[in-house]
Design an enzyme around this catalytic site. Structure first.
Site, PDB file in Angstrom:
ATOM      1  CG  ASP A 126      -2.126   0.899   1.253  1.00 38.48           C
ATOM      2  OD1 ASP A 126      -1.821   2.145   1.138  1.00 38.48           O
ATOM      3  OD2 ASP A 126      -3.192   1.111   1.171  1.00 38.48           O
TER       4      ASP A 126
ATOM      5  CG  ASN B 266     -12.242  -1.188   3.498  1.00 40.70           C
ATOM      6  OD1 ASN B 266     -12.772  -1.941   4.725  1.00 40.70           O
ATOM      7  ND2 ASN B 266     -11.093  -0.626   3.851  1.00 40.70           N
TER       8      ASN B 266
ATOM      9  N   GLY C 250     -15.515   2.733   3.724  1.00 36.00           N
ATOM     10  CA  GLY C 250     -13.749   3.446   2.937  1.00 36.00           C
ATOM     11  C   GLY C 250     -13.826   3.105   1.578  1.00 36.00           C
ATOM     12  CD  GLN C 251     -15.061  -0.241  -2.761  1.00 36.09           C
ATOM     13  OE1 GLN C 251     -15.965  -1.168  -2.529  1.00 36.09           O
ATOM     14  NE2 GLN C 251     -14.787  -1.759  -3.980  1.00 36.09           N
TER      15      GLN C 251
ATOM     16  CG  HIS D   7      -8.127  -3.091  -2.983  1.00 30.85           C
ATOM     17  ND1 HIS D   7      -9.189  -2.232  -3.174  1.00 30.85           N
ATOM     18  CD2 HIS D   7      -7.966  -2.242  -1.729  1.00 30.85           C
ATOM     19  CE1 HIS D   7      -9.252  -1.759  -1.880  1.00 30.85           C
ATOM     20  NE2 HIS D   7      -8.782  -1.300  -1.413  1.00 30.85           N
TER      21      HIS D   7
ATOM     22  CG  HIS E 283      -6.858  -2.719   3.246  1.00 39.83           C
ATOM     23  ND1 HIS E 283      -5.810  -1.477   3.026  1.00 39.83           N
ATOM     24  CD2 HIS E 283      -7.938  -3.089   2.477  1.00 39.83           C
ATOM     25  CE1 HIS E 283      -7.445  -1.456   2.480  1.00 39.83           C
ATOM     26  NE2 HIS E 283      -7.944  -1.203   1.583  1.00 39.83           N
TER      27      HIS E 283
END
Length: 114
Positions: free
Chosen positions: A30, A87, A93-94, A100, A102
């Site tokens: 990230d 998310n 919060g996407q 994906h 995290h």
């Protein structure tokens, strides 16, 4: 998808710090890490969110989780523990609408966060 950031990373049109790759998944660091290990694990095939990934019903969600665990082992956080967060939707919060996971580890991850 022609305008999807993560599809462009899969196509190697945009650089990323790739740490793990399989035929169906890609994992990269990230750019705004929230923990010492913060890796995004994505399917190479585009699905907008976790629900769409689950609807695909072809084992891709399994592959995503197996890839996340492989990265946790590789980064040395599998033994101490790690978190996998998906998310789904803007309210969660996407911000990139290519599913994906995290993968977070390397520090205490207390719940609730913050």
């Amino acid at each position: 998808m022609t305008d999807c950031l993560f599809c462009k990373i899969v196509a190697k049109e945009i650089p990323a710090d790739i740490v793990h790759e399989t035929d169906r998944t890609l994992a990269f660091r990230d750019i705004n890490p929230q923990a010492p290990t913060h890796v995004l694990v994505i399917p190479k095939q585009h699905h907008a969110n976790a629900f769409e990934l689950a609807q695909a019903d072809d084992g891709l969600a399994d592959d995503l989780l197996k890839a996340a665990h492989a990265v946790a082992v590789q980064d040395g956080v599998a033994e101490t523990g790690y978190r996998v967060v998906l998310n789904t939707g803007p309210g969660a919060g996407q911000t990139v609408f290519h599913v994906h996971a995290h993968l977070l580890g390397g520090r205490p991850l207390l719940w609730p966060p913050g």
